[in-house]
Design a protein around this motif. Structure first.
Motif, PDB file in Angstrom:
ATOM      1  N   ILE A 195       0.645  -1.225  -0.179  1.00 28.40           N
ATOM      2  CA  ILE A 195      -0.273   0.004  -0.266  1.00 28.40           C
ATOM      3  C   ILE A 195       0.884   1.586   0.037  1.00 28.40           C
ATOM      4  CG2 ILE A 195      -0.187   0.513   2.305  1.00 28.40           C
ATOM      5  CD1 ILE A 195      -3.520   0.813   0.539  1.00 28.40           C
ATOM      6  N   GLU A 196       2.577   1.766   0.434  1.00 26.25           N
ATOM      7  CA  GLU A 196       2.875   2.261   0.686  1.00 26.25           C
ATOM      8  C   GLU A 196       3.597   2.767  -0.976  1.00 26.25           C
ATOM      9  OE1 GLU A 196       6.055   1.317   3.150  1.00 26.25           O
ATOM     10  OE2 GLU A 196       4.877   2.643   4.338  1.00 26.25           O
ATOM     11  N   ARG A 197       3.197   1.917  -2.100  1.00 30.82           N
ATOM     12  CA  ARG A 197       3.838   1.868  -3.060  1.00 30.82           C
ATOM     13  C   ARG A 197       2.456   2.450  -3.826  1.00 30.82           C
ATOM     14  NH1 ARG A 197       6.833  -0.417  -0.440  1.00 30.82           N
ATOM     15  NH2 ARG A 197       9.102  -1.207  -1.141  1.00 30.82           N
ATOM     16  N   VAL A 198       1.798   2.879  -3.540  1.00 27.25           N
ATOM     17  CA  VAL A 198       0.606   3.554  -4.473  1.00 27.25           C
ATOM     18  C   VAL A 198       1.229   5.045  -4.064  1.00 27.25           C
ATOM     19  CG1 VAL A 198      -2.302   4.350  -4.583  1.00 27.25           C
ATOM     20  CG2 VAL A 198      -1.409   1.744  -3.459  1.00 27.25           C
ATOM     21  N   PRO A 199       0.953   4.927  -6.183  1.00 27.18           N
ATOM     22  CA  PRO A 199       1.631   6.644  -6.349  1.00 27.18           C
ATOM     23  C   PRO A 199      -0.022   7.626  -5.616  1.00 27.18           C
ATOM     24  CG  PRO A 199       1.096   6.090  -8.405  1.00 27.18           C
ATOM     25  CD  PRO A 199       1.361   4.814  -7.252  1.00 27.18           C
ATOM     26  N   ASP A 245      -1.242  11.133  -6.200  1.00 26.73           N
ATOM     27  CA  ASP A 245      -1.046  12.016  -6.854  1.00 26.73           C
ATOM     28  C   ASP A 245      -1.914  13.099  -6.151  1.00 26.73           C
ATOM     29  OD1 ASP A 245      -1.857  10.244  -9.705  1.00 26.73           O
ATOM     30  OD2 ASP A 245       0.419  11.217  -8.774  1.00 26.73           O
ATOM     31  N   THR A 246      -3.133  13.057  -5.900  1.00 25.14           N
ATOM     32  CA  THR A 246      -3.970  14.402  -4.900  1.00 25.14           C
ATOM     33  C   THR A 246      -4.322  13.845  -3.245  1.00 25.14           C
ATOM     34  OG1 THR A 246      -5.870  12.500  -5.420  1.00 25.14           O
ATOM     35  CG2 THR A 246      -4.959  13.983  -7.302  1.00 25.14           C
ATOM     36  N   GLU A 247      -4.757  15.068  -3.161  1.00 25.09           N
ATOM     37  CA  GLU A 247      -4.881  14.513  -1.626  1.00 25.09           C
ATOM     38  C   GLU A 247      -6.798  14.056  -1.679  1.00 25.09           C
ATOM     39  OE1 GLU A 247      -5.786  17.902   0.933  1.00 25.09           O
ATOM     40  OE2 GLU A 247      -4.039  18.875   0.532  1.00 25.09           O
ATOM     41  N   ARG A 248      -7.737  13.514  -3.031  1.00 23.67           N
ATOM     42  CA  ARG A 248      -8.754  12.854  -2.484  1.00 23.67           C
ATOM     43  C   ARG A 248      -8.262  10.620  -2.486  1.00 23.67           C
ATOM     44  NH1 ARG A 248     -13.563  13.244  -6.583  1.00 23.67           N
ATOM     45  NH2 ARG A 248     -13.130  15.436  -5.570  1.00 23.67           N
ATOM     46  N   LYS A 249      -6.862  11.398  -3.552  1.00 25.73           N
ATOM     47  CA  LYS A 249      -6.250   9.379  -3.585  1.00 25.73           C
ATOM     48  C   LYS A 249      -6.065   8.936  -2.478  1.00 25.73           C
ATOM     49  CE  LYS A 249      -4.139   6.748  -5.871  1.00 25.73           C
ATOM     50  NZ  LYS A 249      -3.582   6.261  -7.643  1.00 25.73           N
ATOM     51  N   ALA A 250      -5.142  10.743  -1.534  1.00 27.21           N
ATOM     52  CA  ALA A 250      -4.257   9.550  -0.458  1.00 27.21           C
ATOM     53  C   ALA A 250      -4.944  10.074   0.703  1.00 27.21           C
ATOM     54  CB  ALA A 250      -3.499  10.918   0.484  1.00 27.21           C
ATOM     55  N   GLN A 302       1.771   3.056   8.036  1.00 25.93           N
ATOM     56  CA  GLN A 302       2.209   3.264   6.426  1.00 25.93           C
ATOM     57  C   GLN A 302       0.941   4.576   6.838  1.00 25.93           C
ATOM     58  OE1 GLN A 302       1.621  -0.004   7.715  1.00 25.93           O
ATOM     59  NE2 GLN A 302       3.177  -0.783   7.040  1.00 25.93           N
ATOM     60  N   VAL A 303      -0.220   4.271   7.880  1.00 23.75           N
ATOM     61  CA  VAL A 303      -0.465   6.095   8.345  1.00 23.75           C
ATOM     62  C   VAL A 303       0.857   7.146   8.697  1.00 23.75           C
ATOM     63  CG1 VAL A 303      -2.356   7.193   9.943  1.00 23.75           C
ATOM     64  CG2 VAL A 303      -2.860   4.574   9.470  1.00 23.75           C
ATOM     65  N   ARG A 304       1.583   6.536   9.472  1.00 25.14           N
ATOM     66  CA  ARG A 304       2.912   8.440   9.540  1.00 25.14           C
ATOM     67  C   ARG A 304       3.648   8.098   8.687  1.00 25.14           C
ATOM     68  NH1 ARG A 304       5.153   8.478  15.408  1.00 25.14           N
ATOM     69  NH2 ARG A 304       3.250   7.079  15.264  1.00 25.14           N
ATOM     70  N   SER A 305       4.206   7.614   7.522  1.00 29.46           N
ATOM     71  CA  SER A 305       4.506   7.340   6.994  1.00 29.46           C
ATOM     72  C   SER A 305       4.036   8.164   5.480  1.00 29.46           C
ATOM     73  CB  SER A 305       4.932   5.524   5.987  1.00 29.46           C
ATOM     74  OG  SER A 305       4.845   5.853   4.495  1.00 29.46           O
ATOM     75  N   ILE A 306       2.322   7.769   5.453  1.00 34.31           N
ATOM     76  CA  ILE A 306       1.531   8.301   4.030  1.00 34.31           C
ATOM     77  C   ILE A 306       1.434   9.970   4.898  1.00 34.31           C
ATOM     78  CG2 ILE A 306      -0.390   8.697   3.155  1.00 34.31           C
ATOM     79  CD1 ILE A 306      -0.848   5.208   3.254  1.00 34.31           C
TER      80      ILE A 306
END
Lengths: 352, 654
Positions: free
Chosen positions: B433-437, B439-444, B459-463
């Motif tokens: 999941i960390e490798r999903v690019p 691009d936008t806040e919505r995707k994040a 992962q939450v923290r990293s994203i």
């Protein structure tokens, strides 16, 4: 639920909107536009549900939406609105705003006007997150915190409000013809971004918002900074909230948790019948509205409601276990929504 | 490693020139290959070639398959364990049919495009996909009949007949053609159609066709009548009826003898076609084999032979017949195709072999993953521990979902698959999941929601950190702050608060007042952040002329020591205007504390190393000047208080 069918379209749908029908006609909407996201090649598409001459159709006929035409779109479609019968405005994750024209005769789409990179950072593009239009004026907001005003027929940008906020502006709507309301944050103990906003079609001071935690809030913009009522709607981000345009006792919300809810307030018994909605009554009710502070029964039930009082009914409109419902639009008796499961659902018999 | 099952396939990279060395690197779903200059000198090539094994996930029509089957898969996982097994079986069968109808819908759409397109490449590609899907559906259907529905002797043959009929559509086409002609009975395909009907056990239709011939040959009416009777009297097992299998068997043998008698009597000798049909009805293998073209596949031959020789075949006996039919039907020289061996393995009830052969033959894990999952739910797979520790079902689902994750869009589907792999799903998801690019806040936000729902706090923290850094780089401090609050990342919040404070020092005003004013309890995330919020509050109080409250707050800020050292001077300087007010605002205690802080600060300034550069020295001297002013002010304040005390007036702070 029999009137809801999924059509799989091989693209994740980020926005769907009905093409507006003229108020005077009794026609149900028949064409809607969709925008995709997260694809290598994103597209906008126009679909028809074939409601022409719907009175002649059999009760049970539920045709799938048919693709009329589509066009490539640069970047994710983050918001989409119909400017008029033939043109739509889209905003993109590359920070561009584009007007597309749908040529009905030849069923093609062409780019009518384009403003590339209007939303940007000094060294990067900023996604443009929301658009609202009142032809010919278009207002967009973006992750760079700017509000930009355009006119549909002019090349350049009319006005830029820089640094309207240092956070991302998620959504925008018209309050009055000269005021817009943008949507960033709200708190009730925890800081939470709001993702969507919609204004009551008749009473312009009433606004509904949905946020990151799935709470539905109804506000009175004349009165301060806390919402009038808070309702727990969804278990994840609420992406869109819409009042029904002609029957505003009905509200629709959709969310990341895959559900689409239909909210219905029960009306006061002493409310005059001509205010109780229905397509043809919309013009009458607007002019008959007494100024605020007058008749008690004209205050919207949304402002007094809280779900525990039992005046609010909610129904799920989709089969469970769908992926996030990103967008919905409702017009007349028709509802369309698009999901991350690459499906479009059309419901032609919404009980309003 | 054990020996290979098949020879590895060779893929040519067309753009790479001859004689060059290729370097490569593995990706999650593909290989990147590039030319290297390992040996000979020469010009390099600036291309990187991406070799992909699975093209199917990029096909727009097949995408619908993945999405719809995902929906079915998720529904399957929620079937309750405690249902009685009979109900579960019907549910599983209906789910299996769902999957198959999705495959068929996809197939039809692909077929339409393949037929209507003008581009030859597209036509061949789609045509290939159609045949693969046909094969997949054939195999799935057989597995449904044999494993999921698990029909016993009797109904088994009926199901197999259905299976064959479903997959031999050209009979109906031919029949249509014949019937639409002017004189159907004289059409050159007429007898082919009749024989095909008989071979498939569709006697009603066969009889209707024969009637047309009978009317043309009044002389042979008796013969046709006899055939009609024979066809109508063939017993078919009725699963819902009261007849037992033995009773049916007896009836069938009677009928069989009757047909045999007709043959021996030469009742049909004068009409070659009817004679053939009679021989078929009696189950004569040679006659059946003469009609290879009409049968077209060995499994059709198998089912027909069973129909006319052993209608009460038991599931366990199937594989004998299957093996012998295949041998009889196929040429001795021809190599059996992968499909044939898969079907044979199915007839032998060797589920693992079926899955294994399918995995090798297909380039996409979709089919085996879903089929295995369904079979596992039917409790048909023995727990088969692989070297990798998990069971077969989980292994296949993980492979399939990992393949989905490489797709720019379908990764969202993969999340649900990982969720249903109890042993390794969580770990795989964490890594992928960390490798999903983003691009936008919505995707994040969507990715974050996925992580939060599964308690993947790392992962939450990293994203959030990625998004916050991006915002910071674009000078969107408010955005960055909200991301770090969401991640509950104290260190980052401190960093951003410092930036805010630097901004303030540089410009004299705060940005993002809305955000800072409304943080609420989130401000306690980090000391620096709390300081920022309180400092802003101090400014607000001052602007509203609430001086005593402002003073109290300022003092608490100074004494609590949550301010960064660099800010102490600023804080003390902020005390200046308060001290300069006409009224005495600070109480005696407060002025004491102020003095104390001031002395601390002065001593730290004085102990600064002499080697500091000029600008530092200038700053230090200006600081010292301000300190002196402050000292004077505070002393003046103190004396004002003392005077007031002596005069007995009420001084603030008492």
């Amino acid at each position: 639920m029999e009137s809801v069918n999924a059509k799989y379209v091989s693209q994740k749908i980020s926005k769907t909107r009905w093409r507006p029908v003229s108020h005077s006609s009794l026609q149900q909407p028949d064409i809607f536009a969709t925008g995709s996201w997260d694809n290598e090649d994103n597209k906008i598409s126009f679909w028809s549900i074939g409601n022409h001459g719907s009175s002649g159709m059999d009760e049970g006929f539920e045709g799938d939406p048919q693709l009329l035409c589509e066009h490539k779109h640069d970047g994710d479609v983050l918001d989409l609105q119909f400017l008029d019968q033939d043109r739509i405005v889209t905003t993109s994750s590359t920070g561009a705003v584009t007007i597309f024209r749908h040529h009905q005769n030849s069923q093609t789409i062409s780019v009518s006007q384009r403003w590339p990179r209007v939303h940007r950072y000094p060294c990067d593009n900023a996604p443009c997150t929301g658009v609202v239009c009142s032809s010919p004026e278009i207002v967009t907001v973006g992750e760079d915190g700017k509000i930009i005003v355009f006119r549909a027929d002019q090349e350049g940008v009319i006005r830029v409000i820089e640094n309207a906020d240092s956070s991302t502006i998620h959504a925008v709507t018209y309050l009055r013809t000269t005021e817009i309301l943008t949507c960033i944050l709200y708190l009730d103990d925890v800081l939470l971004p709001l993702h969507c906003v919609d204004r009551h079609p008749n009473q312009q001071h009433i606004v509904a918002t949905g946020g990151q935690d799935g709470m539905l809030c109804v506000w009175d913009v004349r009165q301060g900074s806390t919402p009038f009522s808070l309702m727990e709607a969804h278990s994840a981000e609420m992406w869109e909230v819409h009042f029904h345009p002609t029957n505003p006792d009905h509200l629709f919300t959709c969310s990341e948790d895959g559900s689409l809810l239909h909210w219905e307030t029960s009306t006061h018994s002493d409310m005059p019948s001509f205010l109780q909605g229905g397509r043809n009554n919309s013009m009458i009710s607007r002019s008959a509205m007494a100024p605020a502070g007058g008749n008690q029964s004209l205050i919207s039930t949304w402002l007094s409601g809280d779900s525990s009082k039992g005046r609010l009914e909610t129904t799920h409109m989709l089969p469970s276990q769908t992926l996030s419902v990103n967008s919905l639009d409702v017009l007349g008796q028709c509802l369309v929504c698009g999901t991350d499961g690459e499906a479009i659902f059309v419901n032609r018999q919404v009980p309003v | 490693m054990e020996e290979l099952d098949v020879e590895p396939a060779i893929t040519n990279i067309p753009a790479a020139s001859d004689g060059k060395h290729l370097g490569f690197a593995w990706g999650p779903g593909d290989i990147l290959a590039y030319e290297t200059l390992y040996m000979a000198p020469g010009s390099g090539c600036s291309f990187i070639h991406e070799v992909r094994k699975d093209e199917d996930i990029y096909s727009p029509i097949l995408r619908k398959l993945f999405n719809e089957s995902h929906h079915i898969f998720v529904g399957l996982q929620t079937i309750r364990e405690d249902l009685p097994s009979k109900n579960k079986k019907t549910q599983f069968v209906s789910i299996s049919k769902n999957y198959r109808s999705v495959i068929r819908a996809c197939m039809e759409e692909l077929q339409q495009v393949a037929v209507s397109t003008k581009v030859a490449e597209v036509a061949t590609q789609y045509g290939n996909q159609v045949s693969i899907l046909l094969a997949i559906e054939l195999i799935w259907n057989l597995c449904e009949v044999l494993f999921i529905d698990a029909a016993p002797a009797g109904p088994l043959l009926l199901h197999l007949l259905d299976w064959v009929r479903l997959h031999k559509g050209d009979v109906d086409e031919k029949a249509r053609e014949v019937l639409q002609s002017e004189s159907p009975a004289e059409h050159h395909d007429y007898w082919d159609v009749v024989v095909s009907y008989v071979l498939q056990g569709r006697f009603e239709e066969a009889r209707q066709m024969l009637v047309k011939q009978a009317t043309l040959q009044p002389a042979a009416r008796n013969m046709y009548k006899l055939m009609d009777t024979l066809l109508s009297k063939m017993p078919f097992y009725n699963p819902g009826g009261t007849q037992t299998l033995t009773e049916f068997d007896v009836k069938w043998r009677h009928w069989h003898e009757e047909v045999d008698r007709c043959l021996q009597d030469n009742s049909f000798a004068s009409n070659q076609h009817l004679e053939i049909i009679c021989k078929i009805l009696v189950g004569d293998e040679d006659t059946l084999l003469e009609h290879k073209e009409l049968l077209s596949t060995w499994y059709h031959f198998l089912v027909t032979r069973l129909l006319f020789c052993h209608p009460t075949v038991k599931p366990t006996e199937l594989h004998y017949y299957a093996q012998s039919c295949m041998t009889m039907f196929l040429d001795l020289r021809s190599v059996p195709e992968p499909l044939d061996s898969i079907l044979l393995a199915a007839f032998e009830f060797d589920i693992h072999q079926v899955i294994k052969d399918c995995s090798i033959a297909l380039n996409n894990w979709w089919f085996v993953a879903h089929l295995t999952d369904l079979l596992d739910h039917c409790k048909l797979l023995q727990s088969h521990n692989l070297h990798f520790g998990s069971n077969l079902r989980e292994f296949l689902l993980l492979e399939y979902a990992s393949g989905l994750f490489t797709h720019h869009s379908l990764w969202q589907l993969a999340v649900d698959y990982f969720d249903n792999c109890p042993e390794f799903g969580h770990v795989y998801l964490e890594l992928q999941i960390e490798r999903v690019p983003l691009d936008t806040e919505r995707k994040a936000l969507k990715v974050l929601r996925i992580c939060e729902q599964r308690q993947m706090s790392e992962q939450v923290r990293s994203i959030c950190k990625i998004m916050a850094m991006r915002a910071l780089r674009n000078n969107r401090l408010g955005s960055a702050l909200s991301w770090s609050i969401r991640a509950k990342d104290a260190a980052f919040a401190t960093l951003i608060s410092e930036r805010f404070l630097q901004d303030y020092c540089a410009r004299g005003t705060f940005s993002d007042l809305d955000l800072i004013d409304n943080l609420g309890p989130a401000m306690l995330l980090s000391d620096r952040l709390t300081f920022l919020v309180k400092y802003r509050e101090f400014h607000k109080l001052y602007e509203e002329n609430r001086f005593s409250e402002a003073a109290k707050l300022l003092l608490s800020l100074i004494t609590a020591k949550i301010a960064p050292r660099s800010f102490w001077m600023t804080l003390l300087t902020d005390a200046l205007p308060l001290l300069e007010q006409k009224e005495v605002i600070f109480s005696a205690d407060q002025t004491h504390e102020l003095m104390f802080c001031l002395e601390e600060l002065t001593s730290s300034l004085n102990t600064t190393a002499p080697g500091t550069d000029r600008t530092m020295q200038v700053r230090i001297s200006s600081c010292t000047q301000t300190c002196n002013r402050l000292q004077i002010k505070i002393l003046r304040c103190k004396s004002a208080i003392t005077i007031a005390m002596r005069k007995g007036k009420n001084a603030p702070g008492f």
